[in-house]
Design a protein around this motif. Structure first.
Motif, PDB file in Angstrom:
ATOM      1  N   ASP A  67       0.808  -1.216   0.000  1.00 52.20           N
ATOM      2  CA  ASP A  67       0.000   0.000   0.000  1.00 52.20           C
ATOM      3  C   ASP A  67       0.844   1.271   0.000  1.00 52.20           C
ATOM      4  N   TYR A  68       2.147   1.140   0.201  1.00 55.47           N
ATOM      5  CA  TYR A  68       3.035   2.307   0.178  1.00 55.47           C
ATOM      6  C   TYR A  68       3.419   2.707  -1.244  1.00 55.47           C
ATOM      7  N   VAL A  69       3.131   1.870  -2.221  1.00 54.23           N
ATOM      8  CA  VAL A  69       3.551   2.113  -3.603  1.00 54.23           C
ATOM      9  C   VAL A  69       2.593   3.098  -4.277  1.00 54.23           C
ATOM     10  N   ASP A  70       3.158   4.139  -4.927  1.00 52.47           N
ATOM     11  CA  ASP A  70       2.364   5.041  -5.754  1.00 52.47           C
ATOM     12  C   ASP A  70       2.499   4.548  -7.192  1.00 52.47           C
ATOM     13  N   ASN A  71       1.419   4.017  -7.724  1.00 56.56           N
ATOM     14  CA  ASN A  71       1.475   3.395  -9.048  1.00 56.56           C
ATOM     15  C   ASN A  71       1.770   4.387 -10.166  1.00 56.56           C
ATOM     16  N   ARG A  72       1.526   5.671  -9.937  1.00 52.50           N
ATOM     17  CA  ARG A  72       1.871   6.667 -10.951  1.00 52.50           C
ATOM     18  C   ARG A  72       3.383   6.773 -11.096  1.00 52.50           C
ATOM     19  N   LEU A  73       4.086   6.773  -9.973  1.00 48.47           N
ATOM     20  CA  LEU A  73       5.542   6.816 -10.019  1.00 48.47           C
ATOM     21  C   LEU A  73       6.101   5.540 -10.642  1.00 48.47           C
ATOM     22  N   LEU A  74       5.461   4.439 -10.334  1.00 50.24           N
ATOM     23  CA  LEU A  74       5.901   3.164 -10.888  1.00 50.24           C
ATOM     24  C   LEU A  74       5.759   3.169 -12.412  1.00 50.24           C
ATOM     25  N   SER A  75       4.663   3.739 -12.904  1.00 55.77           N
ATOM     26  CA  SER A  75       4.425   3.785 -14.349  1.00 55.77           C
ATOM     27  C   SER A  75       5.437   4.683 -15.055  1.00 55.77           C
ATOM     28  N   VAL A  76       5.801   5.791 -14.421  1.00 51.89           N
ATOM     29  CA  VAL A  76       6.814   6.665 -15.019  1.00 51.89           C
ATOM     30  C   VAL A  76       8.148   5.943 -15.108  1.00 51.89           C
ATOM     31  N   GLN A  77       8.436   5.099 -14.131  1.00 53.21           N
ATOM     32  CA  GLN A  77       9.674   4.336 -14.167  1.00 53.21           C
ATOM     33  C   GLN A  77       9.693   3.370 -15.355  1.00 53.21           C
ATOM     34  N   LEU A  78       8.531   2.869 -15.756  1.00 52.02           N
ATOM     35  CA  LEU A  78       8.469   2.026 -16.952  1.00 52.02           C
ATOM     36  C   LEU A  78       8.994   2.786 -18.164  1.00 52.02           C
TER      37      LEU A  78
END
Length: 239
Positions: A67-78
């Motif tokens: 729950d600590y993960v921000d999926n928007r940041l994760l997507s930018v990393q892609l």
């Protein structure tokens, strides 16, 4: 949970099966070993694979342990890692698979850095949408608008400022806008990518200064046909 959307670039079924098998093994390994290090988690998914074979264009993590993960940041990393050329968030900030939002739609795009979006920029968007509504092919339920930022626009001297990026996305979402992040510097590359989704009508909004830059031949020296080839790719059917 971890939810991925993958695009396979190989033409033979057996090669696609092998790629998915390797990706599955990498995913299990990453879940056990890198669930607390999201960036490393993503990079490890392509161990013994390449982006020429597999493109991961959407990832979402959730659940009590993530729950600590921000999926928007994760997507930018892609995008930053070269694992996909583009990623999207809807107007509520939720990560989406681009094809689900764009396929066979009428599309209106405003490109910018949005640091933050100005009254002029928002007026350009509203005025352009008013013109788009007069198009003979306009259908309200089949028309989609979004603001697009290039990876270059969200990088500050080579560094990715997460807080600054999220602030920009939050402001755009607060104005009811969907957001796309890409690694396309040139407009014709963006148009070529969007063509994959079989867009019905595509409209891109640019300011006068940007239009002047688009006409600079120095940006097309890598193309054999120069600016003529670029414009041939830019002004495709229904663009």
């Amino acid at each position: 949970y971890v939810l991925l959307h993958v695009k396979l670039h190989e033409n033979e079924n057996i090669l696609q099966q092998q790629s998915l098998g390797k990706l599955g093994v990498n995913l299990i390994f990453a879940c056990f070993n890198f669930h607390k290090r999201p960036n490393l988690f993503l990079q490890s998914l392509l161990d013994n694979l390449s982006v020429d074979r597999v493109e991961i264009n959407m990832v979402e993590m959730g659940g009590p342990e993530l729950d600590y993960v921000d999926n928007r940041l994760l997507s930018v990393q892609l995008v930053k890692n070269g694992m996909t050329p583009a990623t999207m968030f809807d107007r509520y900030g939720k990560v989406q698979q681009p094809a689900d939002m764009l396929y066979k739609k009428n599309i209106l795009v405003l490109r910018g850095s949005f640091r933050p979006i100005t009254y002029i920029g928002f007026d350009m968007l509203k005025s352009s949408f008013a013109l788009f509504k007069k198009d003979k092919d306009y259908i309200k339920d089949n028309t989609f608008t979004f603001c697009e930022m290039t990876l270059n626009n969200i990088m500050d001297q080579g560094d990715f400022d997460e807080r600054d990026f999220l602030s920009r996305v939050d402001i755009l979402n607060g104005m009811g806008q969907n957001v796309m992040i890409t690694n396309f510097m040139e407009f014709y590359k963006l148009v070529d990518h969007l063509a994959y989704y079989r867009i019905k009508n595509l409209r891109i909004i640019i300011g006068v200064l940007t239009f002047v830059n688009v006409l600079e031949e120095k940006y097309y020296e890598s193309l054999n046909g120069g600016i003529l080839e670029a414009f041939g790719k830019l002004f495709t059917r229904n663009m």
